[in-house]
Structure formats: C-alpha cells, structure tokens
Design a protein around this motif. Structure first.
Motif, short mmCIF file in Angstrom:
data_model
loop_
_atom_site.label_atom_id
_atom_site.label_comp_id
_atom_site.label_asym_id
_atom_site.label_seq_id
_atom_site.Cartn_x
_atom_site.Cartn_y
_atom_site.Cartn_z
N THR A 153 34.72 35.83 57.92
CA THR A 153 35.19 35.50 59.06
C THR A 153 33.90 34.41 59.83
O THR A 153 33.95 33.30 59.59
N LEU A 154 32.75 35.30 59.49
CA LEU A 154 31.16 34.47 59.77
C LEU A 154 31.08 33.36 58.83
O LEU A 154 30.28 32.90 59.33
N PHE A 155 31.52 33.89 57.65
CA PHE A 155 30.73 32.68 56.69
C PHE A 155 31.69 31.23 56.84
O PHE A 155 31.27 30.58 57.05
N ALA A 156 33.14 31.65 57.39
CA ALA A 156 34.04 30.71 57.77
C ALA A 156 33.49 30.13 59.20
O ALA A 156 33.48 28.61 59.16
N ALA A 157 32.82 30.49 59.63
CA ALA A 157 32.88 30.00 61.47
C ALA A 157 31.06 29.16 60.91
O ALA A 157 31.38 27.53 60.97
N HIS A 158 30.11 29.28 59.69
CA HIS A 158 29.25 28.85 59.31
C HIS A 158 29.60 27.46 58.90
O HIS A 158 29.17 26.37 58.55
N ALA A 159 29.89 27.71 57.73
CA ALA A 159 31.36 26.92 56.97
C ALA A 159 31.16 25.33 57.86
O ALA A 159 31.48 24.41 57.04
N ALA A 160 32.47 25.88 58.76
CA ALA A 160 32.97 24.95 59.71
C ALA A 160 32.28 24.23 60.07
O ALA A 160 31.92 22.79 60.10
N ILE A 161 30.99 24.38 60.78
CA ILE A 161 29.77 23.50 61.13
C ILE A 161 29.49 22.65 59.61
O ILE A 161 29.22 21.66 60.59
N ALA A 162 29.38 23.60 59.08
CA ALA A 162 28.62 22.15 57.25
C ALA A 162 29.05 21.21 57.17
O ALA A 162 29.00 19.86 56.76
N LEU A 163 30.68 21.48 57.19
CA LEU A 163 31.63 20.68 56.86
C LEU A 163 32.00 19.65 58.13
O LEU A 163 32.00 18.39 57.82
N THR A 164 31.96 19.68 58.75
CA THR A 164 32.36 18.97 60.51
C THR A 164 30.87 17.47 60.10
O THR A 164 30.71 16.94 59.96
N ASN A 165 29.66 18.44 59.47
CA ASN A 165 28.39 17.79 59.71
C ASN A 165 28.61 16.86 58.55
O ASN A 165 27.77 15.61 58.67
N ALA A 166 29.46 17.26 57.21
CA ALA A 166 29.51 16.63 56.45
C ALA A 166 30.41 14.98 56.67
O ALA A 166 29.85 14.07 56.36
N ARG A 167 31.51 15.83 57.06
CA ARG A 167 32.40 14.53 57.76
C ARG A 167 31.71 13.61 58.30
O ARG A 167 31.72 12.25 57.91
#
Length: 374
Positions: A153-167
């Motif tokens: 869950t913690l990792f998914a929260a960070h992944a959401a930020i990275a994915l949004t930034n990539a987009r």
C-alpha cells in the motif's frame, strides 16, 4: 525473499524500490519498474499492474514473473472482470489465501499460471483509482501478511506519484513537439517562402528585360543565383533542426558541439566551441537549453551576417551558455533585439527559472547569454 528484520530495514527496502521507479520518466518504463520492484520487494513469484481504459479493458497491463513464451500463449490483454474488476471498482485492498476460492474470482485462460495466495492494491491519484498492482504466490510458500499489505500500500502511494509525474512529463514533451513544429513552420514561411517569392519576381524581371537589355537581364540572373543559394542554406538550416538531437546518448555539451560544427559546415562560416564543468540538468532542462542555443545561433546566422559564431558552455551550480558572433550587432540605446525567436528564448528560460541577456559586443556583434539554475 527474506523479510526485513526491523522497520529501518523495511524502509530502506521501500526507499530503494521507490527510487527505482522515480528514476524513470516515460510511462512505459514507470509501469514496468513498479511491478518488478513490488514483486521483488515482497518476494512474490508473480506480479502484474493494470491501467484501465474506458472500454472495459486495460490500456496497459504489465506482468512480471511469467516467461515470454507463456505470456504469448495466454493471449490478449485481460478484460475488467473477476478479481481485477473488484480491485478497480471497489477500490479496496484484496488479500486472500487462495484466489480460486474467493467468490469474486472469475476464470483464467488455459495457459495462465495457477495462482493461490493473492494481494492486490489500488493505485490512487487522489480519490481516483488510476491502476491496480497485485502479487501472487510468495516464493517461500507463505500467505501474504499484514506487513506485506502495508508495504505494498505504501509503495502503491509512491508509485501513483511517479506514474502521474511520468504522464505529465510525456504530456509536456508532446506540447514541446507541437511548439517546435509551429516555430519551424514560421521559419519556413518567414525565411524560405519569402526568399522563394523574391526569387520568382527577380526571375520574371530577367525574362522581361532580356529582349531589350541583355546586360541588365544578366544582373537579374546573378541575383537569382544568389537568392537561390540563400534559400537553400535556410532550408538546410531547418532540416538540421528537424533532425532529433540525441541528448540521451551524448549529453548537452556534446550535442551542442556537434550542432555548432554542423552549422559552420552548412553556412560556410567559422565556428568555435568551448565547454567546462559538469552540466547538472534533467532531460527537460537539457532540451530547453538546446533549443535556446539553436535559436540564438540561427538568429545570428540569419540576421547578423557573421564571419564567426562561438558557443561557450559553463557548468556548475548555474549552467551558462553564451552565443557570440562578430556580425552586424544592434544599437544598445534601442534596447534588446526583438522578435518571435527572442520571445521564445525568454519563455524557455523563464520555465527553467533562468534568464536571457542580449549584449552588444564592444568590437561589434552580439552575445546572447543564457543562464539557468542547476
């Protein structure tokens, strides 16, 4: 995979995985790193990440741990059904000992690996579920634990930020491409089209004058030859700009050096290039600085009629690029030169938190000084 013994070790493991994600800027790379890092972090045999589309399927579905041949045998991307649909629509974490015994389970294609222990977590951007990441079958045969769930869950929260930034990064690149196309279209119209129009008029004058004044017609034809050469050089300049600069392979300094040499060869003028220090800019910053330098060099070539153009690059806490020419220069009392190219350079520098100065050289010519923070 052995679980970390204490909280510090666990945070170190999560930090390393998150850094692996944020190191990448393209959406495709981010998706692959997210699922691979999550699977290895929790010691799972299989992992997958799905980004839903608006038609009941997945725009992207990345699987890790499944051999390529088996993946091809499984067939097309899955639809939003069964446990995947429950993760997307319910937006809640799902953790079960045997996915096949859960009433939300649907079915698998024939070549799909048989999964048992399952842990799925939604990837959220605010209140929206923008994807799902799930793991199956720990390598050690155990069920996924509360701790595994917290980590994913913690990792998914960070992944959401990275994915949004990539987009956002990819969207910014798309806008930059559109901007560059518009600028090149203006160049073609302002430089090449006008020169070709003048060339046609001069050719007609030569044709009309030839029967009555052959000497004057010869002068017109000489002018046609000169203007044709100028139009060809301008067109070659635009073609040089259309060639993609390989910043990824060579870095900003080497790319600028190659560009400077090419401009000298195309326009038959002397060029100089000097570089010192490291250039700590990200990809977007390097691209903006490259475009500003190109604009400065082409302004000198097109409008100042120089014999020599020099490009100096200095790295450090601030990155400075100076483009100097020995051409016609400008009147400092009238202020800085104006034009679409100058405005574009100022806008690019502003986006990077930097500045652009247009300086009149003491011995004639102009220096354009671009400075941005590292």
């Amino acid at each position: 995979m052995t679980e970390p013994d204490d909280t510090d070790d666990l945070l170190d493991a999560v930090s390393a995985a998150v850094l692996a994600v944020t190191r990448h800027l393209s959406v495709a790379e981010v998706l692959e790193v997210i699922v691979r890092s999550a699977r290895r972090l929790l010691g799972a045999r299989y992992g997958a990440l799905g980004i839903p589309d608006d038609e009941g399927g997945f725009a992207e579905f990345i699987a890790d741990g499944v051999p390529e041949r088996q993946r091809a045998a499984i067939g097309p991307l899955p639809r939003q059904h069964g446990m995947l649909a429950a993760l997307l629509r319910g937006g809640e974490t799902i953790r079960v000992s045997d996915i096949r015994e859960d009433p939300r389970f649907g079915w698998w294609p024939k070549a799909h690996p048989v999964l048992t222990a399952f842990l799925g977590v939604p990837i959220r951007d605010g209140g929206d579920v923008i994807g799902i990441v799930f793991l199956a079958d720990r390598v050690d045969g155990a069920d996924f634990s509360d701790r595994d769930e917290r980590v994913l869950t913690l990792f998914a929260a960070h992944a959401a930020i990275a994915l949004t930034n990539a987009r956002l990064y990819e969207r910014n690149l798309e806008l930059s491409v559109v901007e560059e196309r518009n600028r090149l279209a203006r160049d073609l119209h302002d430089v090449v089209a006008q020169q070709l129009f003048s060339l046609r008029l001069t050719a007609r004058s030569a044709a009309a004058t030839l029967p009555v004044d052959p000497e004057a017609a010869a002068g017109h034809l000489a002018e046609v030859e000169r203007m044709a050469a100028e139009a060809g050089a301008a067109l070659r300049s635009v073609i040089v700009e259309l060639r993609p600069a390989d910043l990824e392979a060579h870095g900003l300094a080497e790319t600028l050096r190659r560009f400077t040499v090419t401009v000298g060869r195309v326009h038959r003028l002397a060029t100089e290039f000097h570089w010192e220090g490291e250039i700590p800019l990200d990809k977007a910053g390097e691209l903006e600085m490259l475009r500003m330098t190109q604009e400065a060099v082409y302004n000198a070539v097109r409008h100042a009629r120089p014999r020599t153009v020099a490009v100096v690059v200095r790295g450090g806490e601030t990155v400075v690029v100076e483009v100097s020419d020995d051409g016609d220069g400008f009147d400092p009392s009238a202020g800085s030169p104006r034009g679409l190219g100058m405005a574009s350079m100022r806008e690019r520098a502003h986006r990077l938190g930097g500045t652009v100065e247009f300086l009149a050289n003491d011995d004639g010519g102009t220096t354009v000084r671009m400075e941005v923070p590292a």
